[in-house]
Design a protein around this motif. Structure first.
Motif, short mmCIF file in Angstrom:
data_model
loop_
_atom_site.label_atom_id
_atom_site.label_comp_id
_atom_site.label_asym_id
_atom_site.label_seq_id
_atom_site.Cartn_x
_atom_site.Cartn_y
_atom_site.Cartn_z
N ASN A 350 0.82 -1.22 0.00
CA ASN A 350 0.00 0.00 0.00
C ASN A 350 0.84 1.26 0.00
N GLU A 354 0.54 4.12 -2.80
CA GLU A 354 0.31 5.52 -2.42
C GLU A 354 1.37 6.42 -3.06
N GLN A 361 -6.21 0.49 -2.32
CA GLN A 361 -5.48 -0.07 -1.20
C GLN A 361 -5.72 -1.58 -1.13
N PHE A 418 -2.63 0.67 5.94
CA PHE A 418 -3.13 1.49 4.84
C PHE A 418 -2.29 2.76 4.71
N HIS A 420 -2.71 6.43 3.57
CA HIS A 420 -3.76 7.40 3.24
C HIS A 420 -3.22 8.75 2.78
N ALA A 432 -10.84 2.98 2.61
CA ALA A 432 -9.67 2.12 2.40
C ALA A 432 -9.92 0.70 2.89
#
Length: 559
Positions: A350, A354, A361, A418, A420, A432
């Motif tokens: 992830n 990102e 995700q 995750f 973000h 997510a």
């Protein structure tokens, strides 16, 4: 976390009672909402074919069985009998103290059905069935307290099936449907074998059953075949948009005057996403969040702390298995590391996504087939605890086939799996974690990356040792020590569990202090408080918390 949730009077109202068996009929009818997923499950539970309802604690199996019982009764075609076998582990000491333990357990199974029939149909029982049911509850009460209770001569499953069939014919019904909750006690193989032999023999053209069982750890009798004797029905809907909507609806029913201040729709969505499709976990987090009475500016931090606390509680359920089922201690230890490695794999993927500005995700792990049997055993234990959900189907990527495994959303959030970006909103965090039908949301791994060969080699059962010479027990079936010839006696796990400290029940510290100061020190002290009279005399403990404390004690010893 503070103990604010344990102190205010609002916390002792029943709105957050998470166990369906503790709700009155009025509360159950008023607060229960049915999703499209649950409608599909109910259609399976209301027909006359045998089914096994599978899911971890708190996913809604009891709710579904109670709903099915109500619907079957309303249609009037069949006679439903809802039976809760939650206290079956109370009979476990009998298997190490009496030669007729199998007959004793089978008679208890029969007595529970008879007592439930009398409760559900008090005016409809007559003749032999009414006569048999009259003494059933008395036997149940004695048997659950004292494993030496003598048998009272109740019929076996085939004879009971004949009696139930005659009753259905007398009532001009198409048959009897048994809805058996907490059907086979996890980690009690002998009880599980007897139970599945029992339902095989009770089934007839006029008597069928639906039985709620746990995933990953249920052991069937040698002659019981999934697909032939019964089909599996999943009670567990892992998070998607429809699940979030159903949790909103659940709160609307329990809070008809509207959401309390601070509990915004975004917080509800986030906590629903974090609950991994388990309504009991969702209600627990809602209660914890409201107990903090967060200021508007602290909503995000309180929500995140609530999720972290819930993730720790879920992990604790799994780690406690090492004490509850010592034979699997090595597997539990390895499972803690397997869970961490799955989180690490997802975090790495992830983070890369990102950095590439991808909004997608990864939420699942895909393990290349074939999967090491020891890793499968660990996944089964994790699934029993509700930490993972193992897909029934494999998926193909290129030339390889993979087993797909979903990991608990709250754990993924608490381990920061995750990515973000900076200052994510509550809604971004929730989105997510929601699964839906993402095609490329899995991290593909080899089994050895999760369970290295050296860790797999350490996964051996702990079978105990000889009390005289301390040599390890060679097999679980061995009855005499191969070294000194002494008899190898099985200790009652139930007797050990009831002597555990109440600190094992994951209660708020304030509740724990109040209980300990009043002399409640062991789980047995809680269980022996008949009618919760002792608990209800204590400061800060009202009816809801008294039920909750006893429920946690009962769940602890029920494995």
């Amino acid at each position: 976390m503070t103990d604010a949730a344990a102190q205010g009077p609002a916390q002792d109202e029943p709105h957050f009672e998470e166990r369906a068996e503790n709700l009155s009929e009025e509360q159950f009818d008023q607060w229960t909402t049915v999703t499209k997923f649950e409608e599909r499950v109910l259609s399976q539970l209301c027909n006359s074919s045998p089914r096994l309802l599978v899911g971890p604690r708190g996913c809604g199996k009891t709710t579904l069985l109670r709903l099915a019982s109500q619907r079957i009764a309303r249609t009037g075609r069949h006679l439903p009998i809802y039976v809760n076998y939650q206290r079956s582990f109370n009979l476990e000491p009998a298997f190490s103290t009496r030669a007729d333990a199998a007959e004793f357990f089978q008679e208890w199974l029969t007595a529970k059905i008879l007592a439930a029939a009398r409760t559900a149909h008090p005016k409809a029982l007559a003749g032999q069935l009414a006569s048999l049911a009259s003494g059933a509850q008395s036997f149940i009460d004695r048997a659950e307290r004292d494993p030496s209770t003598p048998l009272i001569g109740l019929p076996g499953p085939a004879a009971l099936s004949k009696t139930l069939s005659d009753w259905a014919i007398e009532r001009s019904k198409a048959g009897v449907i048994l809805l058996l909750d907490d059907a086979a006690q996890a980690f009690a193989p002998e009880q599980q074998r007897i139970f599945f032999e029992y339902v095989q023999n009770i089934r007839s053209s006029l008597v069928s059953y639906k039985a709620a069982i746990y995933p990953g750890v249920t052991e069937y009798s040698p002659t019981y075949n999934i697909g032939h004797d019964a089909k599996i029905v999943d009670a567990w809907a892992v998070n998607d948009d429809r699940y979030v909507a159903s949790m909103h609806s659940l709160l609307e029913r329990r809070m008809p005057d509207g959401l309390p201040p601070g509990l915004s729709n975004e917080v509800v969505e986030l906590l629903a996403a974090a609950s991994f499709g388990i309504p009991r976990g969702f209600l627990n987090m809602i209660e914890t969040f409201l107990g903090e009475s967060p200021d508007p500016g602290l909503t995000t931090s309180v929500a995140v702390t609530t999720i972290n606390q819930h993730a720790e509680e879920v992990d604790q359920v799994f780690r406690q298995l090492a004490k509850k089922v010592p034979a699997f201690g090595n597997y539990i230890s390895a499972g803690v590391d397997v869970e961490q490695r799955m989180c690490n794999q997802l975090r790495l993927l992830n983070t890369v996504r990102e950095e590439r500005s991808s909004d997608e995700q990864a939420v699942d792990i895909a393990i290349r087939v074939p999967v090491n049997q020891k890793l499968r055993q660990i996944l089964g234990l994790l699934e029993y605890a509700g930490i993972v959900r193992v897909s029934h189907e494999t998926v193909s990527y290129g030339d390889h086939v993979y087993l797909r495994v979903a990991l608990h959303s709250a754990i993924l959030m608490s381990r920061r799996a995750f990515a973000h970006g900076q200052n994510p909103t509550l809604r971004m965090r929730a989105r997510a974690a929601l699964r839906g039908s993402r095609q490329f949301s899995s991290k593909r791994v080899l089994g050895d990356r999760l369970l290295p060969p050296e860790d797999a080699a350490a996964c051996v059962l702990k079978l105990g040792e000889c009390a005289r010479c301390h040599q390890p027990r060679p097999t679980a079936e061995a009855r005499f020590c191969f070294n000194c010839g002494a008899e190898l006696k099985d200790e009652s796990r139930y007797a050990q569990l009831v002597q555990a400290s109440i600190a094992e029940l994951a209660l708020p510290s304030l509740k724990l202090e109040v209980l300990q100061s009043a002399g409640f020190s062991t789980v047995e002290d809680i269980l022996n408080d008949r009618g919760q009279t002792g608990l209800l005399r204590l400061w800060s403990i009202g009816p809801t918390w008294a039920r909750r404390i006893q429920s946690r004690a009962a769940e602890y010893v029920s494995l």
